[in-house]
Write an enzyme that holds these catalytic residues in place. Sequence first.
Site, mmCIF file in Angstrom:
data_model
loop_
_atom_site.group_PDB
_atom_site.id
_atom_site.type_symbol
_atom_site.label_atom_id
_atom_site.label_comp_id
_atom_site.label_asym_id
_atom_site.label_seq_id
_atom_site.Cartn_x
_atom_site.Cartn_y
_atom_site.Cartn_z
ATOM 1 N N ARG A 145 -49.330 -105.239 44.284
ATOM 2 C CA ARG A 145 -50.430 -106.026 44.815
ATOM 3 C C ARG A 145 -51.205 -106.618 43.640
ATOM 4 O O ARG A 145 -51.950 -105.924 42.960
ATOM 5 C CB ARG A 145 -51.328 -105.136 45.688
ATOM 6 C CG ARG A 145 -52.648 -105.772 46.055
ATOM 7 C CD ARG A 145 -53.394 -104.980 47.102
ATOM 8 N NE ARG A 145 -53.616 -103.583 46.771
ATOM 9 C CZ ARG A 145 -54.555 -103.139 45.929
ATOM 10 N NH1 ARG A 145 -55.340 -103.989 45.306
ATOM 11 N NH2 ARG A 145 -54.699 -101.849 45.712
ATOM 12 N N HIS A 196 -57.468 -104.993 46.790
ATOM 13 C CA HIS A 196 -57.097 -104.520 48.128
ATOM 14 C C HIS A 196 -57.586 -105.495 49.199
ATOM 15 O O HIS A 196 -56.830 -105.893 50.087
ATOM 16 C CB HIS A 196 -57.700 -103.142 48.360
ATOM 17 C CG HIS A 196 -57.498 -102.602 49.734
ATOM 18 N ND1 HIS A 196 -56.266 -102.233 50.232
ATOM 19 C CD2 HIS A 196 -58.375 -102.375 50.741
ATOM 20 C CE1 HIS A 196 -56.394 -101.812 51.469
ATOM 21 N NE2 HIS A 196 -57.658 -101.887 51.815
ATOM 22 N N TYR A 255 -59.824 -99.127 38.941
ATOM 23 C CA TYR A 255 -58.742 -98.148 38.983
ATOM 24 C C TYR A 255 -57.432 -98.641 38.360
ATOM 25 O O TYR A 255 -56.427 -97.930 38.399
ATOM 26 C CB TYR A 255 -58.483 -97.689 40.423
ATOM 27 C CG TYR A 255 -58.234 -98.800 41.427
ATOM 28 C CD1 TYR A 255 -56.966 -99.352 41.607
ATOM 29 C CD2 TYR A 255 -59.272 -99.296 42.213
ATOM 30 C CE1 TYR A 255 -56.744 -100.359 42.522
ATOM 31 C CE2 TYR A 255 -59.062 -100.304 43.140
ATOM 32 C CZ TYR A 255 -57.792 -100.831 43.298
ATOM 33 O OH TYR A 255 -57.579 -101.832 44.215
#
Length: 377
Positions: free
Chosen positions: A273, A277, A286
């Site tokens: 990805r 998100h 992260y």
Amino acid sequence: MTVQELPGAASYRPTPPPAWKPRTDPAPLLPDPEPYRVLGTDAVDGFAPELLRRLYAELVRGRRYNAQATALTKQGRLAVYPSSTGQEACEVAAALALEDRDWLFPSYRDTLAAVARGLDPVQALTLLRGDWHTGYDPREHRVAPLSTPLATQLPHAVGLAHAARLKGDDVVALAMVGDGGTSEGDFHEALNFAAVWQAPVVFLVQNNGFAISVPLAKQTAAPSLAHKAVGYGMPGRLVDGNDAPAVHQVLSEAVARARRGGGPTLVEAVTYRIDAHTNADDATRYRGDGEVEAWRNHDPIRLLEHELTERGLLDEDGVRRAGEDAETMAARLRERMNADAPLDPMDLFAHVYAEQTAQLREQAAQLRAELDAEGDA
């Protein structure tokens, strides 16, 4: 008293009864040790040039669709958008591997798969806009509602596929889920039922590295997600999720296997990805830029474009036409999404049950009275 303290413990052997034997030979079910690839190999020769060019055009269109939908969130036209940028090969291949009579069961990130299957781009975004429960007729398009809860669409796919087989309908269901969804109980229930019933269903896990901010290593200790298939008694396939022809081939083979009565298959597509998100997520908390950049160098569009160009199947004019078609789609999407949709609050009650319950009728009457009172004021 423990087993070791029982009389005759010295002869105790924790072995299965003599009649025990494996239900299924596990060897044919195991995935390959490395993700299956087509691009850069001689396997490309087995693909029709028309299919390769269509895959490329759909990837370009899908990338532009993701970018435009993301921009619409910044303009306030969408409440949220889970981008599939970087995962377009999985999305497009899932749509093109199915026949018209088959069903697609997407997750919330799989709007692009629904659009590639023929769904109106605006209708695919209606749920994320907050206008309608789904935004399209699932029966008309054979695309189940976009599933926001994780993995709840998987048992639905199994149920539909099982029912179709009982009725004698030549139908296959393809259910899409992310790596985070494999940690849900619905994932286990769906695969277990599918294998026991030998339902004509294909599970596509898009392993994009993260369940929001949780990396795969903190979700499972399995060698791969494809290995989970063996425990249920179905084949597991591992494929490079950024290699569009490879994903298409693996899914097509799994669909064909399901259609001829071979039962379900679990396919893990290893992808990434690129975007956050959703537009509400800060991915820098992260993961690092270096990781993202490394995956940009394994971009599905660049990989396929390079292969087709090297083989003389795509020229500058073909690249230009694909880009222009994508821009036309984006312009139409902008124009239609920038128009305020006529909304009727009473539609909240229109598609909950086939026949409204007493509670829903009461709620609808209360809302109607409040709207009438506001109109009089």
